[in-house]
Scaffold this motif. Structure first.
Motif, PDB file in Angstrom:
ATOM      1  N   THR A  51       0.852  -1.192   0.000  1.00  0.00           N
ATOM      2  CA  THR A  51       0.000   0.000   0.000  1.00  0.00           C
ATOM      3  C   THR A  51       0.885   1.238   0.000  1.00  0.00           C
ATOM      4  O   THR A  51       1.641   1.468   0.947  1.00  0.00           O
ATOM      5  N   SER A  53      -0.326   4.470  -0.358  1.00  0.00           N
ATOM      6  CA  SER A  53      -1.002   5.623   0.224  1.00  0.00           C
ATOM      7  C   SER A  53      -0.680   5.775   1.704  1.00  0.00           C
ATOM      8  O   SER A  53      -0.515   4.785   2.426  1.00  0.00           O
ATOM      9  N   SER A  57      -6.327   2.498   2.597  1.00  0.00           N
ATOM     10  CA  SER A  57      -5.933   1.086   2.581  1.00  0.00           C
ATOM     11  C   SER A  57      -6.241   0.465   1.225  1.00  0.00           C
ATOM     12  O   SER A  57      -7.130   0.929   0.497  1.00  0.00           O
ATOM     13  N   THR A  58      -5.515  -0.592   0.905  1.00  0.00           N
ATOM     14  CA  THR A  58      -5.820  -1.368  -0.298  1.00  0.00           C
ATOM     15  C   THR A  58      -7.002  -2.283   0.008  1.00  0.00           C
ATOM     16  O   THR A  58      -6.946  -3.103   0.917  1.00  0.00           O
ATOM     17  N   TYR A 134      -8.083   1.456  -3.730  1.00  0.00           N
ATOM     18  CA  TYR A 134      -7.917   1.958  -2.365  1.00  0.00           C
ATOM     19  C   TYR A 134      -9.271   2.293  -1.734  1.00  0.00           C
ATOM     20  O   TYR A 134     -10.277   2.470  -2.431  1.00  0.00           O
ATOM     21  N   SER A 135      -9.261   2.382  -0.406  1.00  0.00           N
ATOM     22  CA  SER A 135     -10.492   2.643   0.336  1.00  0.00           C
ATOM     23  C   SER A 135     -11.070   4.021   0.048  1.00  0.00           C
ATOM     24  O   SER A 135     -12.255   4.249   0.294  1.00  0.00           O
TER      25      SER A 135
END
Length: 216
Positions: A51, A53, A57-58, A134-135
């Motif tokens: 991840t 970022s 989160s992924t 991603y979230s």
């Protein structure tokens, strides 16, 4: 004296920063590893997904595969896998989605996604373009081919296949997945060692300049 100390400290910081940047870049890619993968054979492929970022989160991953006869997923608690097929029954992609209540792969973490697949194409290399979700809704495509020059910004996960040969095998005769990403981890350790050595050399150089300044 302060001038020499500043130069020494700056050199050490620059050397460490450059190596850390290189390590971070290499480790941030979605990669695939399959020890012993051969043309026309079955194997176990492990996709390593970090991840990037700092805030999201992924929560999803989709891998495109080259129209394979057999693809099987490994059970992953907290994730749902979906195998996508064409009208010929060949697998064209596999998608994983984090289940409700599963926060996914957080910042600073990575996850391994494992597939048993084959027979592999009769070619030297095979690419597995990927989409990482991603979230926060952002989708990163890892689909750029490596042409042998400078590495692209978002390279597709790629496997180098050995020439077809050896005993015939089915999908029950696959390579072991107990040592995934050995090559990538070795490169990261090698780059880390270089960074440490450069940092120590720069620090020693700075101290030497300080002592020389004191003597003069």
């Amino acid at each position: 004296m302060q001038n020499f100390l500043t130069r020494g400290t700056g050199t050490a910081a620059l050397a460490a920063g450059l190596v850390l940047a290189a390590c971070g870049s290499a480790a941030a890619h979605v990669t695939v590893d399959a020890p012993g993968a051969a043309q026309g054979k079955y194997t176990v492929a492990t996709f390593k997904v970090p991840t990037e970022s700092d805030t999201a989160s992924t929560t999803g991953l989709r891998i495109i595969v080259p129209n394979l006869k057999s693809v099987r997923t490994e059970p992953m608690p907290g994730w749902t896998a979906k195998v996508e097929r064409n009208d010929k029954g060949e697998t064209v992609a596999v998608a994983w989605t984090a289940d409700p209540g599963n926060a996914g792969v957080g910042p600073g973490q990575f996850q391994r996604f494992v597939l048993s697949l084959g027979p592999l194409p009769t070619q030297d290399t095979v690419n597995f373009p990927a989409q990482q979700t991603y979230s926060d809704g952002k989708v990163v495509a890892w689909d750029q081919p490596n042409t042998g020059g400078a590495e692209p910004e978002h390279p597709a996960p790629s496997l180098t296949l050995s020439a077809k040969g050896g005993a015939e095998g089915g999908d029950h005769q696959v390579a072991s997945a107990e040592t995934p990403e050995a090559g990538t981890d070795s490169v990261a350790r090698w780059l880390g060692g270089i960074g440490l050595a450069l940092g120590l050399f720069a620090a020693a150089l700075g101290l030497g300049l300080v002592f020389r300044s004191r003597r003069s």
